[in-house]
Design a protein around this motif. Sequence first.
Motif, mmCIF file in Angstrom:
data_model
loop_
_atom_site.group_PDB
_atom_site.id
_atom_site.type_symbol
_atom_site.label_atom_id
_atom_site.label_comp_id
_atom_site.label_asym_id
_atom_site.label_seq_id
_atom_site.Cartn_x
_atom_site.Cartn_y
_atom_site.Cartn_z
ATOM 1 N N THR A 1 -5.326 3.943 3.858
ATOM 2 C CA THR A 1 -6.346 4.096 2.835
ATOM 3 C C THR A 1 -6.831 5.544 2.782
ATOM 4 N N SER A 2 -7.220 5.994 1.605
ATOM 5 C CA SER A 2 -7.596 7.399 1.417
ATOM 6 C C SER A 2 -8.802 7.798 2.262
ATOM 7 N N GLY A 3 -9.697 6.870 2.532
ATOM 8 C CA GLY A 3 -10.869 7.180 3.349
ATOM 9 C C GLY A 3 -10.517 7.561 4.772
ATOM 10 N N ILE A 4 -9.367 7.151 5.228
ATOM 11 C CA ILE A 4 -8.881 7.521 6.551
ATOM 12 C C ILE A 4 -7.879 8.674 6.431
ATOM 13 N N GLY A 5 -6.908 8.529 5.526
ATOM 14 C CA GLY A 5 -5.861 9.539 5.374
ATOM 15 C C GLY A 5 -6.384 10.888 4.919
ATOM 16 N N GLY A 6 -7.340 10.885 3.996
ATOM 17 C CA GLY A 6 -7.893 12.153 3.507
ATOM 18 C C GLY A 6 -8.599 12.930 4.600
ATOM 19 N N LEU A 7 -9.402 12.226 5.370
ATOM 20 C CA LEU A 7 -10.104 12.887 6.475
ATOM 21 C C LEU A 7 -9.128 13.379 7.537
ATOM 22 N N ALA A 8 -8.156 12.542 7.882
ATOM 23 C CA ALA A 8 -7.187 12.930 8.916
ATOM 24 C C ALA A 8 -6.401 14.164 8.500
ATOM 25 N N GLY B 1 0.833 -1.194 0.000
ATOM 26 C CA GLY B 1 0.000 0.000 0.000
ATOM 27 C C GLY B 1 0.868 1.244 0.000
ATOM 28 N N ALA B 2 0.649 2.115 -0.982
ATOM 29 C CA ALA B 2 1.428 3.347 -1.100
ATOM 30 C C ALA B 2 0.792 4.502 -0.341
ATOM 31 N N GLY B 3 -0.344 4.269 0.291
ATOM 32 C CA GLY B 3 -1.010 5.329 1.023
ATOM 33 C C GLY B 3 -1.688 6.322 0.091
ATOM 34 N N PRO B 4 -2.117 7.459 0.652
ATOM 35 C CA PRO B 4 -2.894 8.427 -0.126
ATOM 36 C C PRO B 4 -2.072 9.374 -0.996
ATOM 37 N N GLY B 5 -0.757 9.189 -1.074
ATOM 38 C CA GLY B 5 0.043 10.021 -1.970
ATOM 39 C C GLY B 5 1.285 10.601 -1.345
ATOM 40 N N ASP B 6 1.202 11.094 -0.145
ATOM 41 C CA ASP B 6 2.335 11.720 0.526
ATOM 42 C C ASP B 6 3.374 10.655 0.870
ATOM 43 N N ARG C 1 4.062 -4.973 -5.944
ATOM 44 C CA ARG C 1 2.832 -4.511 -6.585
ATOM 45 C C ARG C 1 2.394 -3.327 -5.750
ATOM 46 N N LEU C 2 2.657 -2.134 -6.259
ATOM 47 C CA LEU C 2 2.449 -0.897 -5.515
ATOM 48 C C LEU C 2 1.083 -0.324 -5.846
ATOM 49 N N LYS C 3 0.260 -0.209 -4.812
ATOM 50 C CA LYS C 3 -1.121 0.204 -5.002
ATOM 51 C C LYS C 3 -1.415 1.447 -4.153
ATOM 52 N N GLY C 4 -2.176 2.362 -4.710
ATOM 53 C CA GLY C 4 -2.594 3.519 -3.940
ATOM 54 C C GLY C 4 -3.421 3.086 -2.745
ATOM 55 N N GLY C 5 -3.247 3.777 -1.624
ATOM 56 C CA GLY C 5 -4.005 3.434 -0.422
ATOM 57 C C GLY C 5 -3.520 2.136 0.181
#
Length: 183
Positions: free
Chosen positions: A130-137, A21-26, A97-101
């Motif tokens: 995951t973006s649903g957590i990282g974006g809100l945080a 998981g690559a996380g939300p981008g940062d 296998r690098l995946k967003g989130g």
Amino acid sequence: MDSPPAIAMPEFRPGTVWLVGAGPGDPGLLTLLARHALDAADAVVYDALVDERILRLARPGATLEYAGKRGGRPSAKQQDISLRLVELARAGRRVVRLKGGDPFVFGRGGEEALELAAAGVPFRVVPGITSGIGGLASAGIPLTHRMLSPSVALVTGQGAGSGGAQGVDWAALAKGARTIVLY
């Protein structure tokens, strides 16, 4: 001041695939295990949601292969991506296998894991934010709050094939979860 002790990382063996998981981008939100995988990988197969700054962290000499999907545009079929992972591993490569989130939160990592297991290819799952957590945080919004929102539901906005999420009981979700995150 003494330097902190080194953290022992698992060996990333040739012929193995790590679903990372690559996380939300940062890039600062990558896990240490994700960074370790990128440092050791021979091949990185990445999706459309992975930030370029994260790709630049791959080991020099590692091959980068795009396997992204974008709605309405020509994209690799999921089966072809899964088979490519098997092929690279069988060639003795250390494959990320690098995946967003997070690979297992609406990222098709589960499908890839099943294909790898069926082919007898060893794999490891490295969770990501995951973006649903990282974006809100990052916006300062708590996903849950014991006084306001004691439950949360993560829901796909699109099912397999075209169209919306099949089998989602929206009425039950609205009654049961105080916070609903749609992907």
